[in-house]
Scaffold this active site. Structure first.
Site, PDB file in Angstrom:
ATOM      1  N   GLU A  32     -10.210  -1.765  -8.315  1.00 41.19           N
ATOM      2  CA  GLU A  32     -11.106  -1.748  -8.542  1.00 41.19           C
ATOM      3  C   GLU A  32     -11.305  -2.813  -7.948  1.00 41.19           C
ATOM      4  O   GLU A  32     -12.473  -3.194  -7.814  1.00 41.19           O
ATOM      5  CB  GLU A  32     -11.194  -2.344  -9.748  1.00 41.19           C
ATOM      6  CG  GLU A  32     -11.336  -1.769 -11.616  1.00 41.19           C
ATOM      7  CD  GLU A  32     -10.898  -1.618 -12.302  1.00 41.19           C
ATOM      8  OE1 GLU A  32     -11.260  -2.019 -13.182  1.00 41.19           O
ATOM      9  OE2 GLU A  32      -9.127  -1.865 -11.945  1.00 41.19           O
ATOM     10  N   ILE A  45       1.219  -1.251   0.740  1.00 37.23           N
ATOM     11  CA  ILE A  45      -0.100  -0.041   0.092  1.00 37.23           C
ATOM     12  C   ILE A  45       0.782   1.402   0.220  1.00 37.23           C
ATOM     13  O   ILE A  45       1.439   1.214   0.748  1.00 37.23           O
ATOM     14  CB  ILE A  45      -0.682  -0.117   1.283  1.00 37.23           C
ATOM     15  CG1 ILE A  45      -2.117  -1.485   1.110  1.00 37.23           C
ATOM     16  CG2 ILE A  45      -1.935   1.632   1.324  1.00 37.23           C
ATOM     17  CD1 ILE A  45      -3.000  -1.025  -0.155  1.00 37.23           C
ATOM     18  N   LEU A  46       0.412   1.665  -1.163  1.00 38.03           N
ATOM     19  CA  LEU A  46       1.687   2.996  -1.543  1.00 38.03           C
ATOM     20  C   LEU A  46       1.346   4.250  -0.633  1.00 38.03           C
ATOM     21  O   LEU A  46       2.548   5.432  -0.667  1.00 38.03           O
ATOM     22  CB  LEU A  46       1.527   3.646  -2.454  1.00 38.03           C
ATOM     23  CG  LEU A  46       2.145   2.418  -3.692  1.00 38.03           C
ATOM     24  CD1 LEU A  46       1.886   2.840  -5.109  1.00 38.03           C
ATOM     25  CD2 LEU A  46       3.707   1.955  -3.191  1.00 38.03           C
TER      26      LEU A  46
END
Length: 703
Positions: free
Chosen positions: A670, A594-595
């Site tokens: 998505e 997770i950036l």
């Protein structure tokens, strides 16, 4: 210095957006700009018999009214598409009198002011020779056909392993049901818009609401007979795309033709009703799922036969069968995709194409099977957990789905659920709990980026990707800063211009892994160049720069790469009125590194809200006699408001998938929508005892 990647950094473009200074397409200040308004067809099939522009041309300020009678020349047939470009669509750009769908562009009025253009467009008189349209999926196979290819990632349209029919006949418990989803229309806040500016006869700048500026450039250049390098496409901010702004659509080319004709810069913005038909949709789906299991819950066989629409002049397949192929371990599995040619605008990519309707059907069917087996729905999924991809026979690059189930159940309070339908109440309200699995492919495509440091220590990074609202400006800034070992305040990231290094379409949840990897490699190469400088001196140079190009996921043939998740929903249903309220949702995901914790949470939550919309609200309604959409506005095309959305709790399992990308990211744009509609539908069944297999779930279906 502390690393920035992973932290909840505020968006670097937030102030521009909240103060109204972010420059979206229609905000461009172009000298001499004039306005264009489309006239669209009022029939869905037939021909234009006559078109009278006399009254329109008399409106003061009108410069031109163009139609097929204007003989606008193109260098290539716009109905022909490049088979190597899955996002290309057959276009209707005022070339002939044929009508293929309702709301098809048939003329365009260009005037000095927007008001004059609206007035002129309203005065165009079109008479038609109408034919009877068809917008219905047949009850059987009817005139459907099996397409030659799926498109997109190139998945086969049929799959089979083992002998599903024999296995189904021998199963202890078996079921076959049909699950349906309706047409959905993209409705981003920002409508599609284009500004076309010509420099002489052979240079064109398009300001376009595009998710794929380089594909846009290639398509427009080919149609207009220009060299690609002579077409510049700019898209600095996109006010929501969701797949609809990935292809080049007819209005963009019409705008370029209009600007060429009047020799002025032209702006064309679609009105909200014109978003229904000409710029794609999610097709209606009908999925027939068969499942067979032994008494202990082992899946013996699983099949899904999918039927969807395509248009009469083009072909697009909504790949809803894909989750059934790979999500659960079973030796006997088959899927098939069939298409029906209908008198509609060509369907196209809509957020989680295939997986959104596909996980609804599959995960609702798994819930039904769990009830027939008298098993907990999570237990049934764990019983058939796939430790490798059963479709491709490859190991997963990473898969944390077991932990997603565990954490999700704990956070949601699944243990408090009593399994019998209608067994839980809150006063008069029926309470239901449901769950489902989320899944979406992790992809990476070729991309390029440039990083440049100046003597004052500031850094400019460029990559021609797109910002759709997901936080691309921010995460690219973080990636570059960490690779260079400098604060994010010293990095400026630029995107949205074909003058920058090339990247692919922002779709398929691949932007972080794709453009992010290129940015990482460029920044790393710059760091190495700087480290080699004698005494850190620039030697009089104005800057030091490095470029990098990354290839597609090199491990794609060795590993199967997906993001996974567990979705949980609680609903409250009024037994007298049939009204449904989603009181809370929990989603836990395994989606690579997770950036940015803040933008990621927003992305996951946004996907879940879309799942609420899919389950309970969205439905593009066609008049089957006329082939026209009757709810082509946001008053009657229902989407959730704040009052429709309860508490949403999201979390993620720590992953770092180096097989997908060197930055460890998979993609999260998505995954949040997948499984969420099924979790809600399953919760509605638990609350009411009524299994609704046709979305959206509305009160009339419960009463």
């Amino acid at each position: 210095m502390a690393l920035s990647v992973g932290t909840p950094l505020d968006r670097v473009d937030a102030r521009l957006k909240v103060t109204g200074r972010a420059t979206y397409t229609a905000d461009q200040n172009i000298p001499g700009l004039v306005h264009a308004v489309l006239v669209t067809s009022t029939i869905a099939k037939g021909r234009i018999a006559s078109l009278d522009t006399t009254a329109a041309e008399r409106v003061p300020g009108t410069l031109a009214v163009l139609s097929h009678e204007s003989r606008l020349r193109l260098s290539k047939d716009p109905t022909q598409v490049d088979p190597s470009a899955p996002a290309d669509r057959a276009l209707q750009v005022l070339q002939d009198e044929r009508i293929f769908y309702g709301n098809q562009p048939v003329a365009v009025a260009i005037a000095e002011t927007l008001e004059a253009a609206f007035d002129a467009a309203a005065r165009v008189v079109v008479r038609y020779q109408a034919q009877k349209p068809s917008v219905i999926l047949p009850s059987g196979e009817g005139d459907s056909y099996i397409p030659k290819k799926m498109g997109g990632a190139g998945d086969p349209v049929k799959s089979q392993r083992g002998d599903p029919q024999t296995a189904l006949a021998a199963a202890d418990v078996r079921m076959e049901e049909i699950y349906s989803t309706p047409f959905h229309t993209h409705n981003p806040m920002e409508p599609h818009s284009t500004i076309a500016v010509w420099e002489g006869a052979d240079k064109l700048t398009l300001y376009d609401t595009s998710q794929g500026i380089f594909g846009d450039r290639k398509r427009v250049a080919a149609l207009m007979g220009l060299q690609p390098e002579n077409v510049r496409v700019v898209s600095l901010f996109v006010g929501g795309g969701f797949g609809s702004k990935g292809p080049t659509w007819s209005h963009s080319v019409i705008c370029a033709l209009a600007a060429q004709f009047v020799n002025r810069p032209v702006e064309l913005v679609l009105r909200r009703p014109q978003m229904f038909g000409p710029v794609g949709c999610r097709t209606e789906t009908r999925q027939t799922i068969s499942a067979g299991a032994s008494h202990d819950g082992t899946l013996i066989a699983l099949t899904n036969n999918v039927m969807t629409h395509t248009s009469t002049m083009d072909e697009f397949t909504e790949p809803a069968s894909l989750p059934t192929r790979m999500l659960y371990q079973t030796a006997n599995n088959s899927t098939e995709q069939r298409l029906v040619r209908s008198d509609i605008g060509t369907p196209s990519y809509t957020r989680a194409p295939g997986e959104a309707p596909g996980t609804f059907a599959l995960e609702a069917a798994l819930d039904e099977l769990a009830y027939r087996l008298k098993m907990d729905p999570i237990e049934l999924r764990l019983k058939n957990y796939a430790d490798q991809d059963p479709d491709k026979g490859l190991p997963w690059s990473t898969k944390s789905l077991r932990e997603c189930y565990r954490q999700g159940a704990e956070r949601f309070g699944w243990a408090k659920r009593t399994p019998e339908p209608r067994s839980m109440r809150d006063g008069n309200m029926l309470v239901g709990m449901g769950m489902a699995t989320a899944v979406y492919p992790a992809r990476r495509s070729p991309a390029s980026a440039l990083a440049r440091m100046f003597p004052d220590g500031t850094v400019l990074v460029e990559a021609g990707t797109q910002e759709l609202g997901g936080g691309t400006y921010t995460i690219m800034t973080q990636i570059a800063a960490d690779a260079l070992g400098i604060p994010v305040s010293r990095v400026t990231f630029k995107l949205g211009d074909t003058r920058y290094p090339e990247t692919p379409v922002s779709g398929g949840s691949q932007t972080a892994a794709t453009a992010g990897s290129a940015v990482y490699e460029a920044a790393t190469a710059l760091r190495d160049k700087l480290a080699a400088l004698p005494n850190g001196s620039f030697g009089g140079q104005p800057y030091i720069e490095a470029k990098a190009s990354t290839k597609e996921n090199g491990d794609a043939k060795k590993f199967s790469s997906y993001s996974f998740g567990a979705q949980f929903a609680e609903v409250r249903v009024d037994p007298d009125l049939g009204q449904i309220h989603v009181s809370r949702m929990t989603g836990v995901f395994g989606a690579g590194k997770i950036l940015n914790a803040k933008t990621a949470r927003s992305q996951f939550q946004g996907g879940i809200v879309w799942g609420i919309s899919l389950a309970l609200h969205e439905n593009t309604v066609y008049d089957q006699r006329l082939g026209r959409i009757v709810n082509n506005n946001l008053a009657e095309y229902h989407v959730p408001t704040n009052a429709d959305v309860g508490s949403i709790d999201v979390a993620w399992v720590e992953e770092d998938d180096q097989h997908v990308s060197p930055i460890g990211a998979k993609g999260i744009g998505e995954i949040g929508i997948t499984g969420s509609a099924a979790a809600i539908a399953n919760a509605v069944y638990h609350a009411t005892g009524k299994r609704i297999r046709e979305l959206p779930i509305t009160p009339d279906k419960l009463l």
